[in-house]
Design a protein around this motif. Structure first.
Motif, short mmCIF file in Angstrom:
data_model
loop_
_atom_site.label_atom_id
_atom_site.label_comp_id
_atom_site.label_asym_id
_atom_site.label_seq_id
_atom_site.Cartn_x
_atom_site.Cartn_y
_atom_site.Cartn_z
N GLY B 150 0.82 -1.21 0.00
CA GLY B 150 0.00 0.00 0.00
C GLY B 150 0.85 1.26 0.00
N LEU B 151 1.86 1.28 0.85
CA LEU B 151 2.73 2.46 0.93
C LEU B 151 3.48 2.67 -0.39
CD1 LEU B 151 4.55 2.66 4.39
CD2 LEU B 151 3.37 4.50 3.18
N THR B 152 3.96 1.58 -0.96
CA THR B 152 4.68 1.69 -2.24
C THR B 152 3.74 2.21 -3.32
OG1 THR B 152 6.03 -0.18 -1.55
CG2 THR B 152 6.12 0.40 -3.88
N PHE B 153 2.52 1.72 -3.31
CA PHE B 153 1.53 2.17 -4.29
C PHE B 153 1.28 3.68 -4.14
CE2 PHE B 153 -2.91 3.14 -5.35
CZ PHE B 153 -2.94 2.75 -6.68
N ILE B 154 1.11 4.14 -2.90
CA ILE B 154 0.84 5.57 -2.68
C ILE B 154 2.03 6.42 -3.09
CG2 ILE B 154 0.37 7.31 -0.88
CD1 ILE B 154 -1.26 5.12 0.57
N VAL B 155 3.22 5.96 -2.77
CA VAL B 155 4.42 6.69 -3.17
C VAL B 155 4.47 6.82 -4.70
CG1 VAL B 155 6.95 6.51 -3.32
CG2 VAL B 155 5.80 6.13 -1.14
N MET B 156 4.18 5.72 -5.39
CA MET B 156 4.20 5.77 -6.86
C MET B 156 3.10 6.67 -7.40
SD MET B 156 5.05 1.73 -7.51
CE MET B 156 4.43 1.70 -9.17
N LEU B 157 1.92 6.58 -6.79
CA LEU B 157 0.79 7.38 -7.26
C LEU B 157 1.05 8.87 -7.06
CD1 LEU B 157 -2.14 7.23 -8.37
CD2 LEU B 157 -2.92 7.33 -6.00
N THR B 158 1.50 9.24 -5.87
CA THR B 158 1.78 10.66 -5.61
C THR B 158 2.94 11.14 -6.47
OG1 THR B 158 3.14 10.05 -3.70
CG2 THR B 158 0.85 10.69 -3.25
N GLY B 159 3.84 10.24 -6.77
CA GLY B 159 4.96 10.59 -7.66
C GLY B 159 4.47 10.94 -9.04
#
Lengths: 437, 214
Positions: B150-159
């Protein structure tokens, strides 16, 4: 551990009268003492992808996710996280991983003993290279300490402890060897004071396949090797290794090495047994406390070497053959080439199984599972998988080079009324050997 | 706020990441090992090197299983995509040059970023969804695995949202999640980034010593 009693209802057995708290403490102490850098690296690398399940014969044949290999060591992993890992205090303080309790260990007994043959196929499928077979073996040390071992396996271990061997005492062995020598008309040196080679055997060969013992003797005699059996050190199988009884593993290992050194033998020759090879060839120094000074060879390694050197010459056989790769010899032992050298020398048209070599499926009976009576339904499932692969080759002969695999196939064949004889490479070499040097 | 996120918070997160990663790695390496080993048939070091650097594709026998294909393709798509974006997205190259190394390199073009990010997203989402739907991964997955995904997904999305660099808020949001990810990293299964060579190395050494052509 001599007071064996079965626990009703649940699929686990308990040995001894240890209070629950002591059982639990023993298991935990043994678990924690197992963790070094290697085991820790494995524990720290799993990403729970589940690919290990795709390699496990017990998962593939039942479809039951509880047989996922990494799941089988869950209590061991919990013990690591709470007591041995880099953030153990944090795990305990925040309760991030629940403590291992005795009920959990009892539930896991089936997964650790019944549904893992220590075959290591899952290691090859794991993207992280986690050696789950090795972790299961280490987890068994804790289970044995807690007296949580399948009864039948515990009974065999007890026999090995008090009678010298699951087969029996030295006197039983002497009697049986004389009988085999007489029946098969072969000279079998016994308890020689000096010899270059110490031959060992397995209970399965002595009881079910005595012709295999005779074959080994005939080959060694024809080769003119100075060899002997020892009634003090004949047992190659190591039920300490299979059950998790480390003291017994050490005792059985040292017994062979000490005897070899005593009689001046530079070689210990192991019979067609898979786990004996794993225990003696690859773990002996660990239990002996340093270099053993003795060469430890498996029978097929010895035969292949003598065939390649020209010492053994063989009459050509006819027909096609397929070969079951015993896990402890091939995937875990590095002897993939040896049986193929022998089969080629015998002149068979080798038809490999669909899965062969290091990725071959286990017979389903290794790792103590064959000795575990309650695991029979699982064993038979694994047998069916192998049976279908053997039949697909349409080969006339079906060979293997491990007594445990052979027994597993023999019992499976009896159950399913499968007519295929299960043949031994050692016996085939004996039957076709021509050179008398 | 952005000054805090790009200043003290960044350095605090980086410090936690470095200190606890070194702690975890050091702990594992210093736990010790077997003292006595039976004679090797071949080189343990060669086996370890081969298992770490060469044998990285699933073995043929396992490719008969659809799930192995699925995990291998999704896994490589995610990891290769993630590393390409991490090292070659234009804002990342600028950041590395200005904040970390003092030099940079040619970034990937915008269209390259879009394609690579989509590949990485697809891989991550497929693997994460599998955790919920496959009985095996459902049984063995932990909360940590979901948090890490989940955290990796959010980091990628916000990126992706901050890619144009036209919004300070979006850049701050991305940086904030990156810092959270860095803090979580040493304590989580994300740490396999550093331990997989050890794990594969130990197994490879065993294969090597025993002469197993794995």
């Amino acid at each position: 551990m001599n007071n064996t009693k079965s626990a009703a209802v649940s699929n686990f057995d308990k040995q001894g009268d240890l209070p629950d708290a002591e059982r639990h403490a023993s298991a935990m102490q043994a678990f924690i003492s197992e963790f070094g850098s290697r085991a820790a690296s494995y524990m720290e690398s799993c990403v729970r992808c589940g690919l290990c399940a795709e390699a496990c014969h017990f998962y593939l044949t039942t479809g039951d996710e509880k047989y996922t290999p990494i799941h089988k060591i869950r209590p061991f992993e919990q013990a690591y996280l709470r007591h041995a890992g880099p953030f153990a205090p944090l795990y305990r303080f925040l309760g991030l991983t629940p403590p291992v309790n005795l009920e959990e260990l009892e539930r896991w007994e089936e997964l650790i003993y019944d549904s893992c043959t220590l075959c290591g196929r899952c290691t090859l499928a794991c993207p992280m290279g986690i050696d789950i077979a090795e972790l299961v073996k280490e987890a068994r040390h804790g289970m044995y300490s807690a007296g949580l071992v399948p009864d039948r396996l515990a009974h065999i271990v007890r026999n090995a402890e008090v009678k010298h061997s699951p087969f029996g005492e030295p006197a039983d062995f002497r009697r049986t060897v004389r009988k085999i020598a007489k029946q098969h008309k072969v000279k079998i040196p016994l308890d020689a004071k000096r010899a270059d080679l110490l031959l060992t055997t397995a209970p399965g060969d002595l009881e079910d396949n005595p012709q295999s013992v005779a074959a080994a003797a005939r080959i060694l005699n024809r080769l003119g090797i100075s060899w002997t059996f020892s009634s003090d050190a004949f047992e190659a199988t190591n039920f300490g290794y299979l059950s998790g009884n480390m003291e017994l593993q050490k005792e059985l290992t040292c017994r062979l090495i000490d005897k070899a050194r005593e009689i001046g033998a530079d070689t210990i020759l192991l019979p067609e047994c898979g786990h004996a090879y794993g225990a003696a060839r690859w773990e002996a120094a660990q239990w002996y406390g340093g270099p053993t000074g003795v060469r430890i060879l498996h029978m097929i390694e010895f035969l292949a070497d003598r065939i390649e050197s020209g010492a053994i010459e063989l009459k050509k056989a006819k027909g096609s053959a397929t070969f079951h790769d015993p896990c402890q010899l091939i995937r875990r032992g590095g002897l993939e080439r040896a049986p193929r050298v022998i089969l080629e020398a015998l002149g068979f048209d080798l038809r490999e199984l669909e899965d062969h070599g290091i990725t071959a499926f286990c017979c389903g009976g290794g790792g103590g599972v064959l000795a575990n009576a309650r695991a029979e339904p699982l064993r038979l499932k694994a047998f069916e998988l192998k049976k279908s692969q053997v039949e697909a080759t349409k080969a006339e002969h079906f060979f293997t080079s491990c007594g445990q695999c052979r027994l597993q196939f023999t019992r499976g064949a009896q159950h399913f009324k499968w007519k295929k004889p299960i043949e031994s490479l050692l016996e085939a070499v004996d039957a076709h050997m021509t050179a008398k040097r | 706020m952005i000054a805090f996120i790009e200043g003290p918070a960044w350095y605090a997160a980086l410090t936690i990441f470095v200190v606890f990663s070194l702690w975890r790695l050091g702990w594992v390496l210093l736990m010790g090992g077997d003292k006595h080993k039976s004679p090797a048939r071949a080189s343990a070091a060669a086996g370890a090197i081969r298992n770490i650097f060469v044998d990285l594709a699933p073995r043929g026998a396992f490719l008969k299983r659809g799930k192995v294909w699925f995990v291998a393709l999704a896994g490589y798509a995610f990891h290769l995509g993630l590393f390409a974006v991490l090292l070659f997205a234009a804002p990342h190259v600028d950041f590395i040059e200005q904040k970390l190394l003092g030099f940079g390199w040619t970034p990937m073009p915008y269209w390259g970023f879009i394609v690579t990010a989509e590949i990485a997203f697809a891989g991550l989402l497929l693997l994460w969804i599998r955790r919920f739907v496959d009985p095996v991964t459902r049984l063995i997955s932990r909360l940590d695995d979901h948090l890490a995904a989940g955290l990796t997904f959010i980091v990628m999305l916000t990126g992706c949202l901050a890619l144009g660099q036209q919004s300070v808020f979006l850049r701050g949001l991305h940086m904030g999640f990156v810092e959270l990810w860095l803090v979580y990293f040493p304590f989580s299964s994300l740490f396999h980034t550093f331990t997989w060579p050890l794990s594969r190395g130990y197994s490879g050494a065993l294969f090597g010593r025993r002469g197993i052509r794995a």
